[in-house]
Design a protein around this motif. Structure first.
Motif, PDB file in Angstrom:
ATOM      1  N   VAL A  54       0.842  -1.202   0.000  1.00 60.73           N
ATOM      2  CA  VAL A  54       0.000   0.000   0.000  1.00 60.73           C
ATOM      3  C   VAL A  54       0.880   1.256   0.000  1.00 60.73           C
ATOM      4  N   SER A  55       1.972   1.218   0.809  1.00 62.90           N
ATOM      5  CA  SER A  55       2.890   2.366   0.830  1.00 62.90           C
ATOM      6  C   SER A  55       3.496   2.598  -0.549  1.00 62.90           C
ATOM      7  N   GLN A  56       3.895   1.489  -1.170  1.00 58.73           N
ATOM      8  CA  GLN A  56       4.506   1.627  -2.498  1.00 58.73           C
ATOM      9  C   GLN A  56       3.517   2.230  -3.488  1.00 58.73           C
ATOM     10  N   LEU A  57       2.278   1.754  -3.436  1.00 63.18           N
ATOM     11  CA  LEU A  57       1.266   2.274  -4.359  1.00 63.18           C
ATOM     12  C   LEU A  57       1.054   3.764  -4.128  1.00 63.18           C
ATOM     13  N   LEU A  58       1.012   4.145  -2.861  1.00 58.93           N
ATOM     14  CA  LEU A  58       0.844   5.568  -2.556  1.00 58.93           C
ATOM     15  C   LEU A  58       2.028   6.378  -3.071  1.00 58.93           C
ATOM     16  N   ASP A  59       3.257   5.804  -2.886  1.00 55.02           N
ATOM     17  CA  ASP A  59       4.455   6.498  -3.376  1.00 55.02           C
ATOM     18  C   ASP A  59       4.394   6.693  -4.885  1.00 55.02           C
ATOM     19  N   VAL A  60       4.014   5.628  -5.582  1.00 54.65           N
ATOM     20  CA  VAL A  60       3.947   5.714  -7.046  1.00 54.65           C
ATOM     21  C   VAL A  60       2.944   6.785  -7.446  1.00 54.65           C
ATOM     22  N   ALA A  74       2.089  12.142  -9.651  1.00 55.51           N
ATOM     23  CA  ALA A  74       1.410  13.428  -9.582  1.00 55.51           C
ATOM     24  C   ALA A  74       2.401  14.540  -9.244  1.00 55.51           C
ATOM     25  N   GLY A  75       3.678  14.160  -9.052  1.00 59.34           N
ATOM     26  CA  GLY A  75       4.690  15.155  -8.699  1.00 59.34           C
ATOM     27  C   GLY A  75       4.492  15.689  -7.290  1.00 59.34           C
ATOM     28  N   ARG A  76       3.847  14.869  -6.435  1.00 60.44           N
ATOM     29  CA  ARG A  76       3.535  15.374  -5.098  1.00 60.44           C
ATOM     30  C   ARG A  76       4.383  14.750  -3.999  1.00 60.44           C
ATOM     31  N   LEU A  77       5.430  13.987  -4.446  1.00 59.52           N
ATOM     32  CA  LEU A  77       6.298  13.438  -3.411  1.00 59.52           C
ATOM     33  C   LEU A  77       7.336  14.510  -3.060  1.00 59.52           C
ATOM     34  N   VAL A  78       7.220  15.061  -1.868  1.00 58.70           N
ATOM     35  CA  VAL A  78       8.084  16.188  -1.469  1.00 58.70           C
ATOM     36  C   VAL A  78       9.078  15.706  -0.413  1.00 58.70           C
ATOM     37  N   ILE A 111      13.232   8.603  -5.837  1.00 59.72           N
ATOM     38  CA  ILE A 111      13.591   9.325  -4.601  1.00 59.72           C
ATOM     39  C   ILE A 111      15.014   9.875  -4.702  1.00 59.72           C
ATOM     40  N   VAL A 112      15.937   9.016  -5.205  1.00 57.87           N
ATOM     41  CA  VAL A 112      17.330   9.450  -5.327  1.00 57.87           C
ATOM     42  C   VAL A 112      17.425  10.618  -6.302  1.00 57.87           C
ATOM     43  N   GLU A 113      16.679  10.539  -7.393  1.00 60.74           N
ATOM     44  CA  GLU A 113      16.736  11.623  -8.378  1.00 60.74           C
ATOM     45  C   GLU A 113      16.123  12.914  -7.820  1.00 60.74           C
ATOM     46  N   LEU A 114      15.120  12.775  -6.969  1.00 56.55           N
ATOM     47  CA  LEU A 114      14.576  13.977  -6.314  1.00 56.55           C
ATOM     48  C   LEU A 114      15.637  14.653  -5.451  1.00 56.55           C
ATOM     49  N   HIS A 115      16.556  13.829  -4.935  1.00 59.95           N
ATOM     50  CA  HIS A 115      17.669  14.368  -4.156  1.00 59.95           C
ATOM     51  C   HIS A 115      18.739  14.973  -5.063  1.00 59.95           C
TER      52      HIS A 115
END
Lengths: 537, 129
Positions: free
Chosen positions: A371-377, A382-386, A508-512
């Motif tokens: 469920v966490s993974q699905l939410l992350d995806v 949506a570009g909403r992982l901050v 996640i790494v690329e967001l960093h």
């Protein structure tokens, strides 16, 4: 030279005619400026002799003049009646269009006849000089009944662009047919006369010429007067001559000042223009068609892309549902198994109870991860992982991951190689998730056990975290796909999961602002490496 | 052709790639007096039906190595008797999958355990092909 005086002189010369000792007769069939008279007398003599040889043979239906065949036409049929006929044919388009059509036709025919007659006479007479060539024209014109020609001394007949002729046609057959019917035309009517004269002169002087009737008896004028010049100069002469015309006196019907400049085979030019505009149109149609085809293709591509996106979303939902239902099935199954035993009044076997509860816990955990993974995806898409960056000791983070992983495996030796502290400005929760994913993959894909190492190092402005295992490796053909959503390199081994872990980790790494790559993979194992900037202090 | 030839409990073959699912189904069936054989995929299942012919087969469809479709085709080519097949799947198209392989019944995951036991009970006694 004023007209009245010219007339009187002509009358005088006529009067002297019989008594003249000149071999040639005085000029009667045309009036020209004095210097040209001898030439024209010769022409008159020639044409006079020529017309003497007339032979009307109605029993054969022929008329011939000096052996040349002629035809007779009723003048009205070529003028007022012709205009009336065309006007009735073009009733729907109005008298202006009808006049244009009739005028163009008559001008073209007469111009062509004038050119042809000129050529024929030039041959017959064997003349070469332009004025000589011209000379028979007006005389033949008189003899054949078109009109009398009176050329003004203002004329300047030269074989070049300065060519200019101004002349009157007393007794024009055309205006005459209108006057006899007491008809008045809004425009000059002597178009055939203009056409014939300009055709003959064009042949004589070797320059294109056009004649315009600037005053016409049938249009309320005092005479039928023409000017002739090369087409490029005609407007300029027209402007000069029309300005000079006297204003109409009060009480009289206003004299028409409208003239139209004929154009030989205007039809041809119009056809050419029409063809050019057709070609242009076709070219435009082709261009527009090409543009439309392009737009269509783009649209089709867009539709196909959307369809692919929809299919991907459907596939995602289908895979996600399938993966969620699998642990749910066991969860429900074990729970029902226990409750059935209790309902049956059986004393639960402690070993079975423990197995069931273990399974329930494991499946719940699995479900929660999914469920966490699905939410992350969903957030990533949506570009909403901050990220929530803070000063973090990455060594401590890696140690924590390994400590948490230890209970999940018995067959692996987990090692940390790291300086005492490597600090960076990162999101500790997300980076821990990445390291956990890499360690879990290392465990999962080394079923035979072996050591798993996590190495943390600082290198300039970056932090590097490498996870190494001695597992089964990633098949080379899968190397470029392992970071795709839902991709699992080892489908056949059924090691579980949705194939989302590496996809999420890389995002996640690329967001960093960092990279996640597979540095090595083979039978000896796999090394995955994360590099992230240390970030602002 | 006769049941209880060996005068033992009827055998049920459970084919599923998920260990937890195999485990609880096995526990439930054994608790109800069946003998249970398990297989992780179609290939293992095919080996198992030769060695120990089952009375009922519980079949997952999406499995690595040999999936439910391939297994059914291969199984039907083995000499009869053929046990009835119950398709167990988490896929959206459970009924369609069951139709694909002409299964005798299907249950969509997550299913009700009592329903599964009832179904197996009926098929184990009624159907003796």
């Amino acid at each position: 030279m004023a007209k009245a005086s010219r007339r009187s002189r002509v009358a005088a010369s006529r009067g002297r005619g019989g008594a003249s000792r000149a071999r040639l007769r005085p000029l009667r069939t045309v009036r020209v400026p004095e210097p040209f008279e001898p030439l024209f007398r010769r022409a008159q003599d020639y044409v006079e002799r020529y017309f003497r040889g007339k032979a009307f043979s109605p029993e054969q239906g022929t008329i011939s003049i000096s052996g040349e065949r002629y035809i007779l036409l009723r003048a009205a049929s070529m003028s007022v009646e012709f205009f009336d006929l065309v006007t009735s044919l073009y009733e729907d388009k109005g008298p202006h269009v009808a006049r244009g059509v009739a005028g163009n036709l008559l001008f073209d025919v007469a111009h062509a006849i004038g050119k042809a007659d000129a050529q024929a006479f030039h041959r017959k007479m064997g003349v070469a000089d332009p004025i000589e060539k011209l000379s028979a024209g007006p005389v033949h014109f008189s003899y054949s009944g078109w009109a009398f020609v009176d050329i003004s001394p203002e004329s300047h007949p030269s074989p070049d662009q300065d060519y200019f002729l101004i002349y009157d046609h007393p007794y024009s057959f055309e205006s005459d047919t209108w006057l006899r019917r007491k008809r008045r035309s809004p425009l000059p009517v002597c178009v055939m006369n203009a056409g014939y004269s300009s055709g003959w002169c064009e042949e004589s002087f070797g320059v294109p010429l056009v004649a315009v009737e600037i005053e016409c008896l049938a249009a309320g004028g005092e005479r039928c007067r023409f000017i002739m010049a090369p087409p490029a100069r005609i407007e300029e002469h027209l402007a000069r001559h029309l300005r000079r015309r006297p204003r109409p006196r009060a009480g009289l019907r206003s004299r028409s000042t409208a003239v139209s400049v004929p154009e030989f085979f205007q039809r041809k030019r119009m056809e050419d223009e029409l063809r050019r505009s057709h070609e242009l149109l076709e070219q435009r149609v082709r261009e527009r068609t090409a543009e439309l085809t392009g737009a269509n293709a783009a649209l089709r591509r867009e539709v196909a892309e959307r369809r692919r996106a929809e299919e991907a979303r459907d596939e995602f939902l289908s895979v996600a549902a399938h993966e969620l239902k699998t642990p749910l099935t066991s969860l429900r199954g074990f729970a029902q198994l226990l409750s059935m035993q209790m309902e049956d009044g059986q004393a639960p076997d402690p070993r079975r109870l423990s197995t069931a509860l273990d399974a329930i816990e494991r499946q719940s955990e699995k479900l929660s991860v999914l469920v966490s993974q699905l939410l992350d995806v969903s957030r990533l898409q949506a570009g909403r992982l901050v990220l929530e960056r803070k000063r973090t000791d990455v060594t401590a983070l890696a140690r924590h991951v390994l400590e948490a992983a230890a209970p999940r495996t018995k067959g692996h030796a987990l090692h940390l190689h790291a300086p005492r502290a490597v600090t960076g400005h990162v999101d500790p929760i997300r980076l821990e998730q990445v390291i956990t994913n890499l360690v879990d993959n290392a465990i999962k894909y080394s079923p035979a056990g072996g050591s798993i190492g996590v190495r943390v190092a600082r290198s300039g402005a970056t932090i590097r975290i490498a996870v190494t295992d001695k597992g089964i490796g990633i098949p080379p053909e899968h190397l470029d796909k392992i970071f795709d959503r839902f991709h699992q390199a080892h489908q056949e081994r059924r090691l579980g999961g949705m194939g989302l872990g590496l996809y999420i980790s890389r995002e996640i790494v690329e967001l960093h602002g960092g990279t996640l790559v597979c540095e090595e993979s083979g039978e000896a194992g796999t090394r995955m490496a994360v590099t992230v900037p240390r970030g602002a202090p | 052709m006769t049941a209880r030839r060996r005068r033992t409990a009827p055998r049920v073959l459970v084919v599923d790639d998920d260990a937890a699912i195999r485990q609880f189904i096995q526990m439930a069936l054994e608790g109800s007096g069946y003998e249970v054989t398990t297989a992780e995929d179609g290939r293992e299942a095919l080996a198992s039906v030769r060695d120990a012919p089952p009375r009922v087969i519980l079949l997952d469809m999406r499995m690595p190595v040999m999936d439910g479709w391939a297994f059914t085709r291969a199984y039907r080519e083995t000499p009869p008797p053929h046990a009835p097949i119950v398709v167990l799947t988490a896929a959206r198209d459970a009924a369609e999958y069951a139709g694909d392989v002409q299964a005798d019944a299907f249950l969509a995951k997550p299913f009700n355990l009592r329903e599964l036991l009832g179904l197996v009970g009926r098929l184990a006694t009624d159907r003796q092909s």
